[in-house]
Structure formats: structure tokens, C-alpha cells
Design a protein around this motif. Sequence first.
Motif, PDB file in Angstrom:
ATOM      1  N   SER A 711     116.027 -46.348 -85.701  1.00  0.00           N
ATOM      2  CA  SER A 711     116.558 -45.704 -86.900  1.00  0.00           C
ATOM      3  C   SER A 711     118.063 -45.530 -86.734  1.00  0.00           C
ATOM      4  N   GLU A 715     116.858 -41.496 -83.537  1.00  0.00           N
ATOM      5  CA  GLU A 715     115.783 -40.556 -83.248  1.00  0.00           C
ATOM      6  C   GLU A 715     114.406 -41.208 -83.269  1.00  0.00           C
ATOM      7  N   GLU A 716     114.315 -42.373 -83.895  1.00  0.00           N
ATOM      8  CA  GLU A 716     113.017 -43.011 -84.036  1.00  0.00           C
ATOM      9  C   GLU A 716     113.095 -44.491 -83.675  1.00  0.00           C
ATOM     10  N   ILE A 728     105.719 -45.940 -85.962  1.00  0.00           N
ATOM     11  CA  ILE A 728     106.957 -45.170 -85.850  1.00  0.00           C
ATOM     12  C   ILE A 728     106.809 -44.242 -84.668  1.00  0.00           C
ATOM     13  N   TRP A 729     107.796 -44.269 -83.748  1.00  0.00           N
ATOM     14  CA  TRP A 729     107.711 -43.505 -82.507  1.00  0.00           C
ATOM     15  C   TRP A 729     108.884 -42.531 -82.410  1.00  0.00           C
ATOM     16  N   ASP A 730     108.603 -41.388 -81.827  1.00  0.00           N
ATOM     17  CA  ASP A 730     109.666 -40.440 -81.497  1.00  0.00           C
ATOM     18  C   ASP A 730     110.437 -41.011 -80.315  1.00  0.00           C
ATOM     19  N   LEU A 737     104.471 -41.210 -84.460  1.00  0.00           N
ATOM     20  CA  LEU A 737     104.659 -40.348 -85.612  1.00  0.00           C
ATOM     21  C   LEU A 737     103.942 -40.859 -86.846  1.00  0.00           C
TER      22      LEU A 737
END
Length: 818
Positions: A711, A715-716, A728-730, A737
Amino acid sequence: LSDTVPGVIADMLARLEEPANHGRVLVERALGYLRAARHGLAEDEVLQVLSADEEVMANFRERSPFSPEVAGLPAVIWSRLCLDLRPYLAERAADGTSLLSFYHRQVGAVVGERYLGDEGARLEAHRRLEKYFRGQPSWLVTQGAERATNLRKASELVTQQVGGECWDQVEGTLTELEFLEAKVEAGLAFDLAMDFTRCNRALPQDRTWARNLRLLEQALRNDLYFIVLRPLTLFQCFWNSAWWYDSPSAAGHHDPPEDGWGEPGPPWEQPEAKLCTLLERWREGKEARQPGFCWVRSLRPPRFALGGPHVSCMRGHGAEVTGVAFAPDELTVASGSSDGTIRLWSVANGMETACLRTHSPRGQSVAFSPDGARIASGAWDENVRVWDAATGEELACLRSHRSTGLSVAFSPDGTRLASGSSDGTARVWDTSTGEEVACMFGHEGVVRSVAFSPDGARLASGSDDRTVRAWDAATGEEVACMRGHERHVWSLAFSPDGARIVSGSEDGTVRVWDARAGAETACLCAQNAAVHSVALSPDGAWIASGSSDNAVRVWDAATGVELACLRGHEDEVRSVAWSSDARLVSGSDDGTVRLWAWEAAETSGRLRGEGREVTCWALSPDGSCVASGSSDGTLTLWDADSGEQLSVFVEDCPTKYADWRHVERVAWAPTGLRIASGDRDGFIRLWDAHTGLQLTSDCCHNGWVTSLSWSADGEEVFSGSDDGTVRIWDAGCLECLGVDESQDFVGVPQGSDRVDPGHVGPAAGLKLQIRETGVDIAWFPPYLPRLSAQPTRAVWTGGVADYLAIFALEGDPDAANA
């Protein structure tokens, strides 16, 4: 009068030499120059060369004492001689003009023996022609102030310099960039390669530039087809290959050979004359003549260093090359391909000389008849065809196989032709009548290879049933069955004495068999790669093999020791063949035919990063680094300014199965502090870009990772997979996520702000153009099918096999656009 043709010609020349006619000096010099010229001479050239000949002018003044003083030979003198010679001369178009040459080769032969038979006379004629053509400019100014190549100088100069043994001059010519560019831009790149060959064959090897001229020829031949299509890249190709050979900058990219460099040390530690110095001089001169000229500079040494075994690369096929063969005179190579063609190539300059269209959609096996007059081909269209090697005319089409004909071989006397087929048979044909004379039944699978013994009495065949069988070639009776291979037998060959059979198999081995007893005598391992082709050298001392790991290997036939591993192909090697002077030709799924001189190769260092297949790559946000993923699960960091390897990141817990360790995607965080990687095993991993520490790898897809991105705020992390999901990952803990199963995520390569790489074609390379105007300003080499660009710097990266390429744009795009 003489009763032979040469005698009659000599009588005619003697009459012309009589004092009452033209005199010995004029006839000897005029005809000697015509004979010494490569393609002949134009009439004005003959007159100018004669006028510069002091002996001719002195003879003219002696024979015409009352003639006024003139600077050159009067045209009427040459015109009278030319008129008497007209029946023996021919005019033909060449080099953009009309040239005089001898009407019949016997006239030229007699002239050569009579006037140039003495070495001193021969050298003098070549040296005078050399001086004449050297004094001309390489470029001519045409109407409209456009420049054009001086074709006569381009064509003749090097030939005259070699013929006259003008070693200083030929070294100067072949290291003068303006001459090289003029010749290439006139469409004479193949001829330029021959110029280097003529020079290197004749130049005394104790001369300072002898080695460097051989290396320049190798550099030219490596990129010859690209240069033919893109002549303006000549300097770029030389720089990206030859400059790196002995530049001190190369030291940071190489590890020494296993046994050390030895004497006299690595090339960059050698004294002048050096190629890097020559290239820097070329660059200075080119920038002075053409300010701001654009070109693509490689920031890494070439994948294969100069001085290696690679001689030339022949491009032209539109699909994999499945068969190669040398003609008996070894001046021509034939190649068969799945593009439905058989192509003939000149060994001397790599030029395609003929294209035979077979209309078969699948692979072609090729073989020359012993006299070189015919070519046989076998393919998947159930036909075995015979061609006239000179005209390309199809002479015969043999249709008895019930299925596809995969392999062909002529008998030593050329009277029979053998073929192997997917119907499990090997058949023998009469080459004069086209009739089938024998059929060998016994194999339980596809017959992929056939070969006659040197005496023609036996035929060997290799099959998918994992056996090698020997047959009586006359009766078709099976005389031996050799078992030992564990998978399909792809290729086989007899030793020159007929005592051994060598076979290559999909099981990764090359096996040697006693041809009489059928016993296995040796087993050579080809690095766990399927062996598609084997060939024995004409003296039986070496075995060559081509395999699925893109390599050609040379083995000692007596000991089984691997002597060389030749790399250069970018896909599986399907066919190999020997010449009598120990050169090899190979054909590959990459669509190329390559020529190798493995014995003459220099010892070279190992390019850092070599051995790890490059699977993906990405530039850092600031453009200072490149991260590349490899098939062994590692990440490598490269300096984008110097191209040097910085570090290698290794997984903490490698996947059990090596095939699943491929890194499929890499992506930089917007800050450039972290790197994300996605593997074939479905894992997403985060790395510290400075320390190389693996931060986490807990997240996983149920299939290969096919795309990866961050992102904008870092953050992602977004990942797409062939499991049909986008996740989608933290980016801190890699907690999932969200999962989207409705679409596939596709990453889009970034482009720079002013120039774009655009695809043209595999042989022409990727082009670089101004985005606003579409003007082409530079070209990338053709071995790179795709590139990634850094958005704020003119830097591009690409990969092929185990090589990561990094390029920078040199020059001023605005000047090129203007």
C-alpha cells in the motif's frame, strides 16, 4: 598456339605485352590489380591506381617521350588496353557501382599465376590497393548533406590489408569505430565479421593487438543478429561486452576460478593494450561527433565473458531448434525447427544462406549426405524428405511410416537413408529409388534416434522403451539389445571405429556400450538433467551432450571425466554436432543455433550471482538497489549504480521440496526499509533490507504467489495467488486482514517519467522511446523478454536464466529527440 585453355590465355597475354601493343608493365599492373581486388575494380579506380604507380608512369614516359607532362596516366592509355581486354572482362554491379572483373575463372587463374605468382608482386599489388582505399573517407556526403557509407572502401580495405600483410594498418582499421559503424550501417555486418576472421587467421599472434582483435570478433559475433537489425547499437554492444573484459570495474563482479587466476592473472590486471581503453576512446570520439547520443549501458559484466568458448549465435528460427548438422565440408550448418523450416547457415559469418519450408508443425531432424549434396529431414508429419542442398528443391518424400518420422541418418556411402518413427520402427530406404529396403520391428515405444555404424553394416536405434538396439542394416535382424537406461533414450551415436555406441537419455545419463557384446562400459551423469542429444568427436576422443539444463557438456570418452560445460543457451539444448576441428554446433528450444570452440576458451572467473536462476526482480523506491529472487529461495541485493552484488538473504526455514522454493515475486516497501517476497510454496515473507534478517513468514496462500504489492503508506501488503484469492496482510505482523476471491490481483510494471521501453520482437530487442513523441532513442539487447523500470531514474532491470541485467540510459534524450 597452345592446345590448352590456360595456354591460349597465356598466349593472348603475351601478345598484349609486346612492345608494339601495350607493353609488359601496363598489362601486368592493370591485370594484377584487377586480380588482387576482392570484387573487381571500377574503370576510374583502375586508372587512379595505375596513375599512382611510379613504375607505370615511368614506363608511360619512356614509351611516349614527346607527350606533355601529366599528373596521371592519360585515360586513353587504359581505354586502349581495356578495349583489347573486353572479350575477357565482365561488368557487374557491386558495392553500389559497376565493377570490372574477369569473365571466366580460368582467365583470372592464369592472370594470378602469371602476374601475382611471385610473393613480392602479390604483396605489392595488395599494398598499392590498400593505400588507395585507405586514403578514402569512410563516409561520403550525398545530396541533401546526408552521409552514406563509402561502399568500396568498406568492401575492399581489410581484404587488401590482410593480403598485403599490412598489419599496423589492419589493426588500425578494425579498431576505428567510424569504419566499423560505416560498414554496419550499410548493411554489411556479416561482412564485417568476415573481415575480423580474415585478419585473425592471418595476423601474427605475437602482435600486441592479436588477442584483442580476436575478442572484438567474438563480441561482434555474440550480438551479430541484433546489430544487423539495429546497426546503431554497434558501439553499445561492443561496450557492454568488450569494455567489461579488462576494465578494473569488473574486479568487483567476479570471484576467481577454483584453481585461482594463475599467470598472468585476471585480464583487468594486464598491461595495455586494453579493450576498456579502446572503448573509452571510442566513447569520447562518438560524444564529440554526436553530442548527447543515447545508448543503454550495462552496469554488470556480460553473462558470458569474452575469451570463453562461445563463437557465434545464429538467429532466425521462430521456434525451438530440434536438429543440427555440419555439412561434410564444414562450411555450412543445417538446422531443423518446429517452425516448419530447415535453415542453412554460413559457418564463416553466421549468415542464413537458405530456408527450406517443410510445412511440418513439429520438430525437424536433419542429416547431410556424405557428399553434402543432399539433406534429409524427419518430422511429425509422417514424412521423411530429401532435399537438394544447393537449390533447396525437394527431391523425395518417403511416406511409409504409419506415424511421425523423428530421426534420420545417411549410410556412410550415401546409398541408404535410415529413419526412426513414433510407430516403434526403424526403416532403411534406398536413396536413389526411394524404396524401403528394410524395416526393424522390436521396439515397444517411439524410436527417437538412429545411426549407422561407420562400415554401414549395422544400424543402432534408441527408443522410449528405454533400450538401445543394434540391427543388421541389410536384413533388419536384431543383433543386440542394450538395457540400462531408466527413461526414454533420446539420442545415440557410433564411435568412429564402430566399437562403441553412446546414448543419451531422459534419465540424465550418457551411457557407453560395447557395440558387439551390448554390455554397458561407462555411465556419465549430466547433473540430473535430461540428455536430449549426444555426439562423438570425429577422432572418438570426446563425447558432447546437450541437456535440459540449457548446457552443452564435453566428456573424455576414455575416462568419462567432464571436460567442459558450455553455457549460453537460454533453454533446453536439443541437438549437438561436431566438426573435424573440434568445434561444436548446438540447437536449442531458445530458437538459436550456436557455435562453440571449447578447447580455445580462456580460464575465466565466476560472475557473482551465477548459478542461482533469477525468477523475479524489483528496484528500490530510490533506485539505489535491486532485489532479485531466485529458484533456490534466496533474495539477492544489487547496487543499482555499480551493478555489484551487495548481499544474499537466505530463508530461516527452507521449504522441504526444492521445486517449491522458487521466489516468484518481490516488492519493496515505499520506505525502502523492507522487502516482501512471495514463493511458489505460497508463503509471503518480509525481510529487513539492510540486515537481510527474515522478519516473518507466517502468512501463506494455498498456491503459488503470482503478484505482490505494498500500500502507499507501507502499512499493508497485497498478494495474489493461483489459488484464486487476493489477500491483504498487516505489514507489521502479516496477519491476514481480508480475502477477496472475486478477482485476481495483477501488478503493473512501473515506467520512467520520460522514456518507455516498448516491445518490438525477440530478435530486435525492446526499444526505448520518448513518451511524448514516440521517438526511438535506444534498444535493449534481445535476450531480455521483459524489463522493470525505476520511476525516477533511467535504470532498468531484467533477468534471464541465472543472470540479472541492470541498465542505465546514457546521453541526452532531448538531443536524441531533436
